[in-house]
Design an enzyme around this catalytic site. Structure first.
Site, short mmCIF file in Angstrom:
data_model
loop_
_atom_site.label_atom_id
_atom_site.label_comp_id
_atom_site.label_asym_id
_atom_site.label_seq_id
_atom_site.Cartn_x
_atom_site.Cartn_y
_atom_site.Cartn_z
CE LYS A 112 -7.10 7.86 1.18
NZ LYS A 112 -6.07 7.39 0.72
CE LYS A 197 -3.30 13.78 4.59
NZ LYS A 197 -2.16 13.04 3.94
CE LYS A 200 2.17 11.16 -2.36
NZ LYS A 200 1.43 9.91 -1.75
N1 AQP Z 1 -0.06 17.36 4.58
C1 AQP Z 1 0.72 16.55 5.26
N2 AQP Z 1 1.61 17.18 6.23
C2 AQP Z 1 2.60 16.29 6.79
N3 AQP Z 1 2.95 15.03 6.36
C3 AQP Z 1 2.25 14.49 5.62
N4 AQP Z 1 2.27 13.30 5.03
C4 AQP Z 1 1.32 13.36 4.14
N5 AQP Z 1 0.71 14.19 3.87
C5 AQP Z 1 1.30 15.43 4.87
C6 AQP Z 1 3.27 12.33 5.07
O1 AQP Z 1 3.84 11.81 3.96
C7 AQP Z 1 4.27 10.44 4.16
C8 AQP Z 1 3.69 9.79 2.87
O2 AQP Z 1 2.23 9.93 3.01
P1 AQP Z 1 1.06 9.53 1.74
O3 AQP Z 1 2.14 8.76 0.60
O4 AQP Z 1 0.11 8.71 2.08
O5 AQP Z 1 1.03 10.76 1.03
P2 AQP Z 1 -0.57 11.72 0.96
O6 AQP Z 1 0.00 13.01 0.57
O7 AQP Z 1 -1.01 11.83 2.33
O8 AQP Z 1 -1.01 10.95 -0.16
P3 AQP Z 1 -2.52 10.67 -0.92
O9 AQP Z 1 -2.39 9.58 -1.81
O10 AQP Z 1 -2.93 11.85 -1.25
O11 AQP Z 1 -3.04 9.79 0.53
P4 AQP Z 1 -4.40 10.39 1.27
O12 AQP Z 1 -5.37 10.66 0.24
O13 AQP Z 1 -4.55 9.22 2.19
O14 AQP Z 1 -3.98 11.63 1.75
C9 AQP Z 1 3.31 9.99 5.37
O15 AQP Z 1 4.57 9.74 6.47
C10 AQP Z 1 2.55 10.93 5.87
O16 AQP Z 1 2.29 11.09 7.45
#
Ligand code: AQP
Length: 330
Positions: A112, A197, A200
């Site tokens: 990030k 991965k 969001k």
């Molecule tokens: N791709 C994924 N596969 C499995 N589990 C996932 N989680 C997130 N992405 C995956 C799990 O969901 C929970 C919430 O995570 P989050 O709110 O950080 O979601 P995100 O999609 O990772 O959101 P962001 O805002 O896009 O964050 P970044 O940019 O950091 O990835 C957690 O239990 C996570 O493990």
């Protein structure tokens, strides 16, 4: 007494099938076995700028999706992180025992921070401190189990390191939390790029399947998902795109297995996976519409969650402050 579970989701962007399979689905499955606390982590969300009105809406949308995905508020506490002052207070106290090098080594920070640098933005301190706040979220409730997707494994290790360091310096204070990963779906990858991965915050309309996506949109996204140059599913040689679709399909419908899709042409395989995802999300979407039709219900759920966890957080903070020697108001 039941062991305590804590986990959270940031109220940003559109919750996607990765969040569901990596987190919400296992929360719903294990909630009756533990004393569960499921949190909308809005203080984490503001480590990057969020439009205030949008954030307010997203907090409620995320809470509604927790319940729609099967979290039962009569069994589990659903609460918002910023409603409990102990999260930020404990985060500061833990910051004081966390070496800077531990935080700079975090993979998510490096990724990030690089992104922000590329955008010529200065790197916010919150981005570096984020894992300490996450440690505080978990340790505040003395949670022994933390069900998350595997992108959070490193942050969980850091939480244990911080707890161990604190316990070593000030005496046994924190329960040591364990990570719990789902057997299928711990890491769902982007449909447009199966080396990344699903996230969001990723851009690109075809990247993620939103939990609230219309069935037609879901089908279109899956049919367009990146695969490889082979014509049909070959379990021995399938590339990451096909493997990812198979993981999504398996996690949504147990009748989808490597064996059952072997030899299927990609078009048919994708249709089968799309059907499974649509069928899995249909009741969640229906329940979501019911929940959001009654805003008072959501207020009541969040209030109940808050009231249940507040005394737990106050108890831990009192112990931590006393152990460190800072003033505890009687
Ligand atoms: N791709 C994924 N596969 C499995 N589990 C996932 N989680 C997130 N992405 C995956 C799990 O969901 C929970 C919430 O995570 P989050 O709110 O950080 O979601 P995100 O999609 O990772 O959101 P962001 O805002 O896009 O964050 P970044 O940019 O950091 O990835 C957690 O239990 C996570 O493990």
């Amino acid at each position: 007494m039941k062991a305590r579970v804590f986990s959270g989701v940031q109220p940003t962007g559109q919750l996607h099938i990765g969040n569901y399979l990596g987190a919400l689905k296992s929360w719903a499955e294990i909630q009756s076995l533990y004393e569960s606390i499921f949190c909308i982590v809005d203080l984490h969300a503001v480590t990057l700028y969020q439009k205030p009105d949008e954030l307010k809406t997203k907090i409620r949308e995320t809470a509604a999706l927790f319940i729609a995905a099967g979290i039962d508020p009569d069994q589990s506490s659903v609460m918002v992180q910023s409603s409990i002052p102990g999260h930020s207070e404990l985060a500061w106290l833990l910051t004081c025992v966390t070496p800077l090098g531990w935080l700079q080594r975090m993979t998510q920070f490096k990724i990030k921070a690089d992104k922000q640098e590329a955008l010529r933005e200065s790197i916010g301190d919150g981005l570096l401190q984020y894992p300490v706040l996450m440690a505080a979220d978990i340790l505040l409730y003395q949670a022994s189990i933390v069900p998350v997707g595997d992108d959070q494994t490193q942050h969980l290790e850091l939480t244990r390191d911080i707890a161990q360091r604190f316990n070593g310096l000030y005496g046994e204070t924190f329960v040591m939390p364990a990570t719990q990963l789902p057997t299928v779906g711990a890491r769902i990858m982007g449909l447009d790029d199966p080396t990344q991965k699903m996230s969001k915050s990723a851009e690109g309309a075809g990247h993620a399947i939103g939990l609230l996506d219309d069935p037609k949109v879901i089908q279109k996204k899956i049919l367009r998902a990146t695969t490889d140059s082979q014509p049909a599913v070959d379990p021995a040689t399938m590339g990451p795109g096909v493997q990812n679709l198979l993981t999504i399909g398996e996690a949504c419908d147990a009748s989808i297995t490597k064996e059952s899709v072997a030899g299927m042409r990609y078009g048919d395989f994708k249709k089968r996976v799309a059907e499974a995802v649509i069928a899995r999300l249909e009741p969640i979407q229906r329940r979501y519409r019911e929940i959001t039709a009654d805003p008072l219900y959501l207020d009541e759920v969040l209030k109940r969650g808050h009231e249940h966890v507040l005394p737990i957080s106050e108890d831990t903070l009192r112990k931590v402050k006393d152990a460190m020697g800072v003033y505890v108001q009687s």
